[in-house]
Design a protein around this motif. Structure first.
Motif, PDB file in Angstrom:
ATOM      1  N   SER A   1      -0.010   1.744   8.515  1.00 56.10           N
ATOM      2  CA  SER A   1       1.216   1.207   7.907  1.00 56.10           C
ATOM      3  C   SER A   1       1.627  -0.135   8.464  1.00 56.10           C
ATOM      4  O   SER A   1       1.418  -0.436   9.632  1.00 56.10           O
ATOM      5  N   ASN A   2       2.233  -0.922   7.576  1.00 54.55           N
ATOM      6  CA  ASN A   2       2.982  -2.094   8.022  1.00 54.55           C
ATOM      7  C   ASN A   2       4.332  -2.060   7.304  1.00 54.55           C
ATOM      8  O   ASN A   2       4.653  -1.057   6.651  1.00 54.55           O
TER       9      ASN A   2
ATOM     10  N   LYS B   1      -1.095   7.571  10.196  1.00 54.94           N
ATOM     11  CA  LYS B   1      -0.062   6.947   9.354  1.00 54.94           C
ATOM     12  C   LYS B   1       0.443   5.650   9.996  1.00 54.94           C
ATOM     13  O   LYS B   1       0.510   4.605   9.339  1.00 54.94           O
TER      14      LYS B   1
ATOM     15  N   SER C   1      -0.708   6.576  -5.277  1.00 54.73           N
ATOM     16  CA  SER C   1      -1.082   6.260  -3.892  1.00 54.73           C
ATOM     17  C   SER C   1      -2.458   5.620  -3.770  1.00 54.73           C
ATOM     18  O   SER C   1      -3.334   5.850  -4.597  1.00 54.73           O
TER      19      SER C   1
ATOM     20  N   MET D   1       0.838  -1.201   0.000  1.00 59.50           N
ATOM     21  CA  MET D   1       0.000   0.000   0.000  1.00 59.50           C
ATOM     22  C   MET D   1       0.879   1.259   0.000  1.00 59.50           C
ATOM     23  O   MET D   1       1.939   1.281   0.609  1.00 59.50           O
ATOM     24  N   LYS D   2       0.409   2.265  -0.703  1.00 54.40           N
ATOM     25  CA  LYS D   2       1.131   3.544  -0.747  1.00 54.40           C
ATOM     26  C   LYS D   2       0.245   4.646  -0.152  1.00 54.40           C
ATOM     27  O   LYS D   2      -0.939   4.742  -0.473  1.00 54.40           O
ATOM     28  N   ILE D   3       0.871   5.451   0.677  1.00 51.29           N
ATOM     29  CA  ILE D   3       0.154   6.563   1.319  1.00 51.29           C
ATOM     30  C   ILE D   3       0.892   7.855   1.018  1.00 51.29           C
ATOM     31  O   ILE D   3       2.119   7.911   1.149  1.00 51.29           O
TER      32      ILE D   3
ATOM     33  N   THR E   1       4.424  -0.886   3.640  1.00 48.71           N
ATOM     34  CA  THR E   1       3.762   0.374   3.241  1.00 48.71           C
ATOM     35  C   THR E   1       4.805   1.432   2.864  1.00 48.71           C
ATOM     36  O   THR E   1       5.786   1.626   3.583  1.00 48.71           O
TER      37      THR E   1
END
Ligand SMILES: Cc1cc2nc3c(=O)[nH]c(=O)nc-3n(C[C@H](O)[C@H](O)[C@H](O)COP(=O)(O)O)c2cc1C
Length: 231
Positions: free
Chosen positions: A27-28, A23, A76, A1-3, A31
């Motif tokens: 996140s992991n 955030k 994202s 995943m992108k943030i 990410t």
């Protein structure tokens, strides 16, 4: 995943710390997070030259700064935008950033990638205005085609994070927990966005005033049966 996170301020106060919490909860280890701070990452105001709208986004005098961020937004899954409340509004520097994206509005050349994203908006105020700011930011994201936006707003009764009371901090924790669970879900395209897209489509059908906007809609087959959220 992108943030991607767009901070409407440069300092690390209450607003920043709440965004940090979100955030970290999203996140992991796999990410990727990209963060931009205003005004450092968009130091110039829109000068109203209309080049982006009438000729193309690469004609903006600040295109290097704008496109650097747009490329990251495109890639994202989740876009978080935060701002402290200043005089009942988002910060001026955040608005200056959004002004540079006017060419991507539904009324001009929407970016297909935006219709798959989830937005989260965060604002804090001492006593009043955070709700309005969070909604105002989410309105900006809506006009960029982002179908789902979760809004967080807190009256923190403080001018710095260290002054925020434990009671308010625990309320914030609970809210960020709730929102992060929801934000992981695939966004559905709601009636309001479908309706506004249909209105803009009619306007583009009649468009004789801006060739590049019209070409964009034609190239994407949006004047026919294609829709940006489907492909
Ligand atoms: C220039 C300025 C304008 C502000 N305007 C408001 C306001 O309209 N309403 C309000 O309740 N608080 C206002 N505040 C207080 C901040 O919104 C509040 O302290 C916020 O939590 C600060 O966030 P930060 O710690 O992320 O900077 C203002 C603060 C500043 C510096």
């Amino acid at each position: 995943m992108k943030i991607t996170i767009i901070h409407g301020q440069s300092h690390k106060g209450s607003t920043y710390h709440i965004t940090e919490q979100i955030k970290n909860k999203l996140s992991n280890s796999s990410t990727a997070v990209y963060e931009f701070f205003m005004p450092a990452d968009m130091p110039n105001y829109c000068i109203g030259c209309f080049q982006c709208i009438m000729k193309g986004e690469n004609f903006c005098p600040h295109q290097e700064d704008v496109q650097k961020i747009v490329k990251v937004l495109e890639a994202s899954d989740i876009i978080i935008v935060d701002s402290p409340t200043y005089c009942m509004e988002m910060t001026g520097q955040l608005k200056a950033f959004f002004d540079h994206l006017a060419y991507m509005w539904l009324s001009h050349r929407p970016n297909k990638a935006m219709f798959k994203k989830v937005g989260i908006t965060v604002s804090t105020a001492a006593g009043a205005g955070a709700k309005r700011v969070s909604k105002s930011i989410s309105n900006q994201l809506f006009w960029l085609g982002i179908p789902k936006c979760y809004r967080l707003h807190f009256n923190v009764h403080a001018s710095s994070w260290s002054e925020v009371s434990p009671k308010i901090k625990s309320k914030i924790e609970a809210q960020t927990d709730k929102i992060t669970h929801k934000a992981m879900k695939k966004p559905a395209v709601g009636t309001k966005l479908r309706f506004m897209f249909a209105m803009m489509r009619l306007s583009q059908k009649a468009n004789t005033w801006n060739k590049i906007d019209k070409n964009h809609w034609e190239e994407n087959c949006w004047l026919g049966k294609e829709r940006p959220w489907k492909s």
